[in-house]
Scaffold this motif. Structure first.
Motif, PDB file in Angstrom:
ATOM      1  N   PRO A 109      -8.206  68.149  27.780  1.00 25.55           N
ATOM      2  CA  PRO A 109      -7.643  67.885  26.434  1.00 25.55           C
ATOM      3  C   PRO A 109      -8.087  66.527  25.905  1.00 25.55           C
ATOM      4  CG  PRO A 109      -5.965  67.557  28.102  1.00 25.55           C
ATOM      5  CD  PRO A 109      -7.181  68.081  28.827  1.00 25.55           C
ATOM      6  N   LEU A 110      -8.451  66.490  24.635  1.00 31.57           N
ATOM      7  CA  LEU A 110      -8.852  65.258  23.962  1.00 31.57           C
ATOM      8  C   LEU A 110      -8.002  65.100  22.715  1.00 31.57           C
ATOM      9  CD1 LEU A 110     -10.851  62.850  23.702  1.00 31.57           C
ATOM     10  CD2 LEU A 110     -12.297  64.342  22.326  1.00 31.57           C
ATOM     11  N   HIS A 111      -7.297  63.976  22.635  1.00 37.11           N
ATOM     12  CA  HIS A 111      -6.417  63.741  21.493  1.00 37.11           C
ATOM     13  C   HIS A 111      -7.248  63.513  20.237  1.00 37.11           C
ATOM     14  CE1 HIS A 111      -3.833  61.064  18.915  1.00 37.11           C
ATOM     15  NE2 HIS A 111      -3.042  62.105  19.079  1.00 37.11           N
ATOM     16  N   LYS A 112      -6.887  64.172  19.137  1.00 37.21           N
ATOM     17  CA  LYS A 112      -7.603  64.033  17.877  1.00 37.21           C
ATOM     18  C   LYS A 112      -6.936  63.010  16.974  1.00 37.21           C
ATOM     19  CE  LYS A 112      -7.308  68.390  16.868  1.00 37.21           C
ATOM     20  NZ  LYS A 112      -7.470  69.669  16.129  1.00 37.21           N
ATOM     21  N   LYS A 113      -5.725  63.270  16.546  1.00 34.07           N
ATOM     22  CA  LYS A 113      -5.003  62.358  15.664  1.00 34.07           C
ATOM     23  C   LYS A 113      -3.547  62.781  15.644  1.00 34.07           C
ATOM     24  CE  LYS A 113      -6.139  65.084  11.536  1.00 34.07           C
ATOM     25  NZ  LYS A 113      -6.728  65.064  10.185  1.00 34.07           N
ATOM     26  N   GLY A 114      -2.719  61.919  15.098  1.00 34.93           N
ATOM     27  CA  GLY A 114      -1.297  62.219  15.019  1.00 34.93           C
ATOM     28  C   GLY A 114      -0.565  61.846  16.295  1.00 34.93           C
ATOM     29  N   ALA A 115       0.630  62.391  16.445  1.00 33.76           N
ATOM     30  CA  ALA A 115       1.472  62.073  17.592  1.00 33.76           C
ATOM     31  C   ALA A 115       0.859  62.622  18.879  1.00 33.76           C
ATOM     32  CB  ALA A 115       2.870  62.640  17.380  1.00 33.76           C
ATOM     33  N   VAL A 116       0.789  61.781  19.892  1.00 33.48           N
ATOM     34  CA  VAL A 116       0.192  62.206  21.163  1.00 33.48           C
ATOM     35  C   VAL A 116       1.103  63.163  21.908  1.00 33.48           C
ATOM     36  CG1 VAL A 116      -1.178  60.120  21.409  1.00 33.48           C
ATOM     37  CG2 VAL A 116       1.144  60.176  22.321  1.00 33.48           C
ATOM     38  N   ASN A 118       2.432  65.808  20.614  1.00 34.39           N
ATOM     39  CA  ASN A 118       2.307  67.141  20.033  1.00 34.39           C
ATOM     40  C   ASN A 118       1.092  67.830  20.627  1.00 34.39           C
ATOM     41  OD1 ASN A 118       2.002  69.426  18.435  1.00 34.39           O
ATOM     42  ND2 ASN A 118       2.533  68.375  16.534  1.00 34.39           N
ATOM     43  N   PRO A 119       1.283  68.925  21.364  1.00 32.95           N
ATOM     44  CA  PRO A 119       0.122  69.597  21.988  1.00 32.95           C
ATOM     45  C   PRO A 119      -0.855  70.179  20.970  1.00 32.95           C
ATOM     46  CG  PRO A 119       2.102  70.923  22.229  1.00 32.95           C
ATOM     47  CD  PRO A 119       2.549  69.603  21.693  1.00 32.95           C
ATOM     48  N   GLY A 120      -0.407  70.368  19.722  1.00 32.62           N
ATOM     49  CA  GLY A 120      -1.303  70.867  18.685  1.00 32.62           C
ATOM     50  C   GLY A 120      -2.285  69.837  18.184  1.00 32.62           C
ATOM     51  N   HIS A 121      -2.123  68.569  18.594  1.00 30.37           N
ATOM     52  CA  HIS A 121      -3.018  67.500  18.165  1.00 30.37           C
ATOM     53  C   HIS A 121      -4.118  67.228  19.181  1.00 30.37           C
ATOM     54  CE1 HIS A 121       0.386  65.745  15.420  1.00 30.37           C
ATOM     55  NE2 HIS A 121      -0.149  66.869  14.957  1.00 30.37           N
ATOM     56  N   TYR A 122      -4.356  68.185  20.067  1.00 33.05           N
ATOM     57  CA  TYR A 122      -5.384  68.008  21.088  1.00 33.05           C
ATOM     58  C   TYR A 122      -6.469  69.059  20.920  1.00 33.05           C
ATOM     59  CZ  TYR A 122      -2.442  64.703  23.653  1.00 33.05           C
ATOM     60  OH  TYR A 122      -1.702  63.605  24.007  1.00 33.05           O
ATOM     61  N   ARG A 123      -7.659  68.656  21.247  1.00 31.06           N
ATOM     62  CA  ARG A 123      -8.812  69.560  21.237  1.00 31.06           C
ATOM     63  C   ARG A 123      -9.272  69.763  22.675  1.00 31.06           C
ATOM     64  NH1 ARG A 123     -13.485  67.125  18.006  1.00 31.06           N
ATOM     65  NH2 ARG A 123     -12.192  67.837  16.259  1.00 31.06           N
ATOM     66  N   GLY A 124      -9.585  70.975  23.007  1.00 33.84           N
ATOM     67  CA  GLY A 124     -10.036  71.278  24.369  1.00 33.84           C
ATOM     68  C   GLY A 124     -11.535  71.082  24.520  1.00 33.84           C
ATOM     69  N   ILE A 125     -11.922  70.228  25.450  1.00 39.93           N
ATOM     70  CA  ILE A 125     -13.333  70.010  25.764  1.00 39.93           C
ATOM     71  C   ILE A 125     -13.686  70.878  26.962  1.00 39.93           C
ATOM     72  CG2 ILE A 125     -15.093  68.318  26.354  1.00 39.93           C
ATOM     73  CD1 ILE A 125     -13.839  67.937  23.595  1.00 39.93           C
ATOM     74  N   HIS A 126     -14.571  71.838  26.762  1.00 42.71           N
ATOM     75  CA  HIS A 126     -14.922  72.797  27.807  1.00 42.71           C
ATOM     76  C   HIS A 126     -16.081  72.265  28.642  1.00 42.71           C
ATOM     77  CE1 HIS A 126     -12.760  76.514  26.163  1.00 42.71           C
ATOM     78  NE2 HIS A 126     -12.464  75.535  25.337  1.00 42.71           N
ATOM     79  N   LEU A 127     -15.913  72.319  29.955  1.00 45.36           N
ATOM     80  CA  LEU A 127     -16.973  71.956  30.889  1.00 45.36           C
ATOM     81  C   LEU A 127     -17.392  73.204  31.646  1.00 45.36           C
ATOM     82  CD1 LEU A 127     -15.659  68.573  32.371  1.00 45.36           C
ATOM     83  CD2 LEU A 127     -17.141  68.945  30.404  1.00 45.36           C
TER      84      LEU A 127
END
Length: 559
Positions: A109-116, A118-127
């Motif tokens: 998970p990589l935080h994008k913006k907003g409240a940390v 909130n799980p909806g404010h994260y982007r999944g980085i796939h490896l």
């Protein structure tokens, strides 16, 4: 309820990421399938030396996937692995299979913006596995040329393609809009963005699109198996979530995902052009615009924008994608009768009058704290070290929108110039010392050289074709024995004069500077050679004490 345990956090994020992959309901009526004879040969040529080049081009900092194999291992053993990987890729294509061992993703998970929190404010980085990416790049060597040749991406898709950057797209659109406003038009703009792009792609529709562009049966069967459901786990502080299924998407973290998305998104062009709108795309970001006579009422223009929006949404229903309502925007560009709020186009703020003042303030707000942070470390670094940090962290931000803000008023651009002056003043340097001792030219000179470099790309045929249409080459033979043509070289642009200051200080006016550059400079074989020659001319003028060395390539008055 607060989730504090790392494993519980991973499971919560896993549920959130999985929810993004749910497709909208299937439409009652589907688009008819247009049968196309395969344009791609069943034989897929792949050379060992191509595979060797792919392995050697891997970046050392690339993160490992579930196989835990580092990039260094592949590069150290590249010659030995090239033959094996080449045979493996041929085998997979021939048998139309994708190995099950490569169907697992590590999601960070990589935080994008907003409240940390909130799980909806994260982007999944796939490896994914490094070896699987190598094989995908080898398949891309076979697939991508075919997609480009048949125009599978469309002419207006700029993402994930060579010689197509988002900054070039913004510069091109701003130039088109400046020209239209100079000709007495209003510009109606509709911006949109697909919600959950890449994560919501119907597998059957994707395969139908691939058949329509004429891929071979072997490649289609291979991609059908490649797009089969996979499993993923979210990792938080070394703890893994429960495995969950990801399906109906062009998988993130893969090499073939971006070109497949471009193929999937390409048919939207027809839906927008059916409303007589022009379209430009960068991945899932959509920009549609249309010219109207200045006498057209804004209410009528807004109605046309809503019709275009409806056509776009109808295509979305048929393709089982949804558009993010929070990112949809209507705007009418005009100097005196503009309508709409400031909008963001690929990270650049555009106002209805194209003053670009909001973009300048955005750059200042983002860059000034970085400059102050660099200066706070002056006790630990010498001047060269501080200059290196400035170029790496601040200068890139100041120049990111150079093409879009080039026509802005002097009062706006001086805000950007003052940031570099502030940094140099704190170091006890002036423009001459920074240029001659540390190779840091004034921002106005760098902007001029950057714009002239863009025009040189047009001359070399390396820019997007639309640049060649708005910056026309002057191919007529010129008389050589006149004072007017004494300084003219053989690579000329057709000069265009406008009635407004905005137009006459834009990139269109920079063509007049390009037309009188020394012949040996414009004969540069590449943009790098061309810009280096311009920098050398400015350096020579600076060393000779010329008062105009920093504005020698500028079209603005009073410099």
């Amino acid at each position: 309820m607060w989730v504090l345990d790392p494993k519980d956090k991973a499971n919560l994020l896993a549920r959130k990421f999985q929810s993004k992959c749910i497709l909208p309901p299937r439409p009652d009526s589907a688009d008819e399938f247009c049968a196309v004879s395969p344009l791609m040969s069943e034989f897929c040529l792949l050379r060992t030396r191509w595979v060797l080049k792919v392995i050697n081009s891997l970046k050392d900092g690339k993160a490992s996937g579930p196989d835990k194999l580092p990039v260094r291992l592949f590069k150290e053993c590249s010659r030995e692995l090239a033959v094996v990987v080449c045979l493996l890729t041929r085998y997979l294509l021939r048998h139309r299979r994708w190995p099950d061992i490569w169907r697992q993703h590590f999601v960070h998970p990589l935080h994008k913006k907003g409240a940390v929190c909130n799980p909806g404010h994260y982007r999944g980085i796939h490896l994914t596995n490094i070896l699987s990416k190598v094989v995908e790049r080898c398949v891309s060597l076979v697939l991508s040329p075919v997609l480009e040749r048949v125009g599978a991406f469309g002419v207006d898709q700029w993402a994930f393609r060579k010689r197509h950057s988002c900054r070039d797209l913004v510069t091109l659109l701003v130039c088109k809009w400046l020209w239209a406003m100079e000709q007495g038009f209003k510009i109606a703009i509709y911006l949109s963005d697909i919600s959950g792009a890449f994560d919501k792609v119907d597998r059957q529709i994707m395969l139908k699109r691939l058949r329509e562009i004429g891929l071979s049966d072997t490649m289609i069967a291979f991609l059908f198996d490649y797009l089969a459901p996979r499993s993923a786990v979210v990792i938080v502080q070394g703890h893994e979530s429960s495995a969950f299924v990801i399906s109906d998407q062009v998988f993130q973290g893969t090499v073939l995902g971006p070109p497949l998305w471009n193929v999937f998104f390409a048919p939207i062009d027809d839906a927008i052009r059916s409303q007589n709108f022009n379209v430009s795309k960068f991945a899932d970001d959509l920009s549609a615009f249309k010219y109207f006579e200045r006498s057209t009422p804004n209410a009528s223009i807004m109605e046309s924008l809503r019709v275009c929006q409806s056509a776009t949404h109808r295509w979305g229903v048929q393709s089982r994608v949804t558009f993010d309502e929070t990112k949809e925007h209507f705007c009418i560009l005009d100097r005196s009768d503009g309508c709409g709020d400031v909008f963001k186009l690929l990270g650049v703020l555009i106002d209805p009058k194209l003053n670009m003042s909001d973009e300048v303030l955005r750059i200042k707000k983002k860059t000034l704290p970085k400059i102050k942070a660099i200066l706070a470390n002056r006790h630990f670094f010498d001047v060269s070290g501080l200059m290196h940090q400035y170029k790496a962290h601040a200068l890139c931000q100041l120049e990111l929108s150079a093409g879009a803000v080039y026509h802005a008023a002097e009062t706006h651009l001086s805000v950007l110039d003052s940031l570099q002056h502030f940094f140099l003043r704190e170091l006890g340097l002036n423009d001459v010392e920074a240029f001659l001792q540390h190779n840091l030219a004034p921002l106005r000179l760098r902007r001029d050289i950057a714009v002239l470099g863009l025009l040189h790309r047009v001359q070399l045929g390396e820019a997007h074709a639309d640049f060649g249409r708005i910056f026309e080459l002057d191919v007529h033979e010129r008389p050589v024995f006149t004072r007017h043509n004494a300084r003219r070289h053989s690579r000329q642009f057709r000069e265009v004069w406008g009635s407004t200051d905005y137009f006459n200080r834009s990139i269109f006016a920079a063509t007049r500077v390009y037309n009188v550059l020394p012949a040996d400079v414009v004969e540069g074989k590449s943009v790098k050679v061309f810009q280096s020659a311009l920098t050398k001319l400015a350096r020579t003028a600076c060393e000779e004490g010329s008062a105009q060395w920093s504005s020698m390539f500028c079209v603005r008055q009073g410099r």
